[in-house]
Design an enzyme around this catalytic site. Structure first.
Site, short mmCIF file in Angstrom:
data_model
loop_
_atom_site.label_atom_id
_atom_site.label_comp_id
_atom_site.label_asym_id
_atom_site.label_seq_id
_atom_site.Cartn_x
_atom_site.Cartn_y
_atom_site.Cartn_z
N ASP A 57 9.72 -32.51 -8.35
CA ASP A 57 9.75 -31.10 -8.74
C ASP A 57 9.95 -31.07 -10.26
O ASP A 57 9.86 -32.11 -10.94
CB ASP A 57 10.81 -30.32 -7.95
CG ASP A 57 12.24 -30.67 -8.35
OD1 ASP A 57 12.44 -31.61 -9.17
OD2 ASP A 57 13.18 -30.01 -7.85
N HIS A 58 10.23 -29.88 -10.79
CA HIS A 58 10.43 -29.75 -12.24
C HIS A 58 11.62 -30.58 -12.72
O HIS A 58 11.60 -31.13 -13.81
CB HIS A 58 10.64 -28.27 -12.61
CG HIS A 58 11.72 -27.61 -11.82
ND1 HIS A 58 11.58 -27.34 -10.47
CD2 HIS A 58 12.97 -27.18 -12.16
CE1 HIS A 58 12.68 -26.76 -10.03
NE2 HIS A 58 13.55 -26.66 -11.03
N CYS B 30 13.76 -35.50 -7.89
CA CYS B 30 14.14 -34.13 -8.23
C CYS B 30 15.35 -34.22 -9.15
O CYS B 30 15.60 -35.28 -9.74
CB CYS B 30 14.39 -33.29 -6.97
SG CYS B 30 15.71 -33.85 -5.88
N MET C 94 15.14 -33.86 -2.17
CA MET C 94 13.94 -34.64 -1.79
C MET C 94 14.25 -35.53 -0.58
O MET C 94 13.43 -35.68 0.33
CB MET C 94 13.47 -35.50 -2.96
CG MET C 94 12.78 -34.73 -4.05
SD MET C 94 11.25 -33.95 -3.47
CE MET C 94 10.45 -33.60 -5.05
N HIS D 145 17.51 -53.87 4.76
CA HIS D 145 18.14 -53.46 6.02
C HIS D 145 17.48 -52.27 6.69
O HIS D 145 17.42 -52.20 7.91
CB HIS D 145 19.62 -53.12 5.79
CG HIS D 145 20.46 -54.31 5.44
ND1 HIS D 145 21.83 -54.31 5.53
CD2 HIS D 145 20.12 -55.55 4.98
CE1 HIS D 145 22.30 -55.50 5.16
NE2 HIS D 145 21.29 -56.26 4.80
C1 RB5 Z 1 16.22 -27.77 -8.95
O1 RB5 Z 1 16.96 -26.99 -9.79
C2 RB5 Z 1 17.11 -28.69 -8.14
O2 RB5 Z 1 17.81 -27.93 -7.19
C3 RB5 Z 1 16.31 -29.80 -7.49
O3 RB5 Z 1 15.65 -30.52 -8.47
C4 RB5 Z 1 17.09 -30.83 -6.69
O4 RB5 Z 1 18.16 -31.33 -7.42
C5 RB5 Z 1 17.46 -30.43 -5.34
O5 RB5 Z 1 18.10 -31.18 -4.58
#
Ligand code: RB5
Length: 145
Positions: free
Chosen positions: A8-9, A65, A71, A98
């Site tokens: 993600d960003h 992320c 994630m 494992h």
């Molecule tokens: C995004 O702000 C953040 O919530 C995401 O990147 C991640 O850390 C979520 O678990």
């Protein structure tokens, strides 16, 4: 080996560094996005990578992320995916030996990039030990049934 990559960003900058590492190691990959630091929803990218790994289109997936946690939670909802959140080299090695983890998750806001790249390298090059660990993985599969 071919790797499915996603972020993600919050993981976008580290993903670019992982791409450079994979290029250097001559490991093939496809990037499932995101493609900028604009805000997106991490489950969308976790789904793309996890499903591609589940379908065996890719042997491994790497998802990044901010924390690696979102994630990891999302990818582990896909049957057949064993996603491991690792922020140290020992865990990266052990989860391959494992758990035969097929997805690695990382948090760009948690771990420095040099350590993250070392974790990726170790995770990609460590083999599964099999044996008693396979029995345990089979039991995880039973939980999914
Ligand atoms: C995004 O702000 C953040 O919530 C995401 O990147 C991640 O850390 C979520 O678990």
């Amino acid at each position: 080996m071919k790797v499915a990559l996603g972020s993600d960003h919050g993981g976008y900058n580290l993903k670019s560094k992982v791409q450079n590492l994979l290029d250097k190691l001559n490991i093939g990959y496809d990037d499932f996005g995101t493609d900028s630091c604009d805000s997106v929803d991490y489950p969308d990218f976790a789904k793309k990578v996890a499903v591609a790994v589940k379908k065996e289109e890719y042997e491994r997936g790497i998802l990044i992320c901010g924390t690696g946690i979102g994630m990891s939670i999302a990818a582990n909802k896909v049957k057949g995916v064993r996603a491991a959140l690792c922020h140290d080299v020992f865990s990266a090695k052990a989860t391959r030996q494992h758990n035969n983890s097929n997805v690695l998750t990382l948090g760009e806001r948690v771990v420095g990039s040099e350590l993250a790249l070392e974790i990726v390298k170790v995770w990609l090059t460590t083999e599964f030990d099999g044996g008693r660990h396979q029995r345990r993985i089979d039991k995880i599969g039973q939980l999914e049934a």
